[in-house]
Design an enzyme around this catalytic site. Structure first.
Site, PDB file in Angstrom:
ATOM      1  N   SER A 181       1.010  -1.204  -0.010  1.00 15.96           N
ATOM      2  CA  SER A 181       0.070   0.178  -0.085  1.00 15.96           C
ATOM      3  C   SER A 181       0.811   1.036   0.067  1.00 15.96           C
ATOM      4  O   SER A 181       1.812   1.125   0.551  1.00 15.96           O
ATOM      5  CB  SER A 181      -0.741  -0.006   1.229  1.00 15.96           C
ATOM      6  OG  SER A 181      -1.504   1.305   1.398  1.00 15.96           O
TER       7      SER A 181
ATOM      8  N   TYR B 115      -1.941  -1.028  10.237  1.00 15.99           N
ATOM      9  CA  TYR B 115      -1.855  -1.141   8.706  1.00 15.99           C
ATOM     10  C   TYR B 115      -0.815  -0.617   8.089  1.00 15.99           C
ATOM     11  O   TYR B 115       0.030  -1.203   7.322  1.00 15.99           O
ATOM     12  CB  TYR B 115      -3.321  -0.490   8.188  1.00 15.99           C
ATOM     13  CG  TYR B 115      -3.381  -0.716   6.593  1.00 15.99           C
ATOM     14  CD1 TYR B 115      -4.058  -1.855   6.101  1.00 15.99           C
ATOM     15  CD2 TYR B 115      -2.910   0.275   5.682  1.00 15.99           C
ATOM     16  CE1 TYR B 115      -4.244  -2.051   4.847  1.00 15.99           C
ATOM     17  CE2 TYR B 115      -3.356   0.067   4.410  1.00 15.99           C
ATOM     18  CZ  TYR B 115      -3.698  -1.132   3.853  1.00 15.99           C
ATOM     19  OH  TYR B 115      -3.947  -1.300   2.517  1.00 15.99           O
TER      20      TYR B 115
END
Length: 262
Positions: A152, A166
């Protein structure tokens, strides 16, 4: 140079985790559309089975469902055991399964931090480790097998949301990708990561529902990522065209991480 075969992935055996929805479904659809034989794994069996049936109907490739909860080490082993009943090798492993959690720094619960790190990082290592015999079975220096880890842009820069586990997991995944690449290149396996920006996934649905126009205004290309964007990148990395690429983190974000604020 045979340009017609440069991006060919026809008949390759592919495993896409989290392939029942979101980015994983986009990737699985791309491979099936290109004629590959694609296994998808996700936690919800009904979703996984339905998607596999629909994609196989669309063709020209095939899609096979192997439901599995990849947060569990035992389930990772069961998935590989099931795959091994049908296939003697694996050409492409796409590690896409993941989760997220948003909470303030003061109140972020330890169990959720561990849950996110486990699925997004630890179990990707576990599943890759267990898939190595299948990846090595046909992988050669001339025709390598591929590992593609879905990271990401939140692993490249601090996100505005308080998604601490995350961002940590995705940053760790990028580094683990490079570390694996340094070890596996000589064994006929290439390992790369993709760092997506904004795509229409389950994880981003609420954010896009509330702020899509604001988000698009801050993306240099002015749009949200499409299935073709992410699937095309995976197909490139899995084909002859990507055969000299390993240890890379390919950013697919419309230019956000180049300096725009999102």
């Amino acid at each position: 140079m045979d340009i017609n075969k440069l991006f060919d992935v026809k008949d390759k055996v592919v495993l896409v985790t989290g392939g029942g929805r979101g980015i994983g479904l986009m990737i699985a659809t791309g491979f099936v559309s290109a004629g590959a034989k694609v296994y998808i794994a996700s936690r919800t069996a009904s979703v996984c089975d339905k998607v596999a049936e629909e994609l196989s109907r669309q063709g020209p490739g095939r899609c096979i469902s192997i439901p599995a909860d990849l947060s569990s080490l035992d389930e990772c082993q069961r998935l590989v055991d099931e795959l091994s009943k049908h296939e003697s090798h694996l050409d492409v492993l796409v590690n896409n399964s993941g989760t997220n959690y948003n909470e303030s720094l003061e109140d972020y619960p330890n169990e959720m931090f561990e849950k996110v790190l486990n699925l997004n990082l630890t179990r990707i290592f576990s599943l890759t480790q267990k898939c190595l015999p299948l990846l090595k079975a046909k992988g050669t220096m001339e025709n390598p097998s591929r590992i593609i880890n879905i990271g990401s842009i939140d692993g490249l820069r601090p996100p505005p949301q308080t998604t601490f586990a995350y961002s940590a997991s995705k940053s760790g995944l990028h580094m683990m990708t490079q570390h694996m690449a340094s070890q596996l290149g000589g064994e006929g396996i290439l390992c790369n990561a993709i760092a997506p920006g904004a795509f229409r996934s389950k994880m981003m649905k609420a954010t896009l529902d509330a702020f899509e126009e604001v988000i698009k205004s801050q993306i240099p290309t002015g749009r949200i990522g499409t299935p073709e964007d992410i699937a095309g990148t995976c197909i490139y990395l899995s084909s002859k065209a990507g055969q000299y690429v390993t240890g890379a983190v390919l950013v697919v974000d419309g230019g956000v991480s180049s300096g725009a604020k999102l």
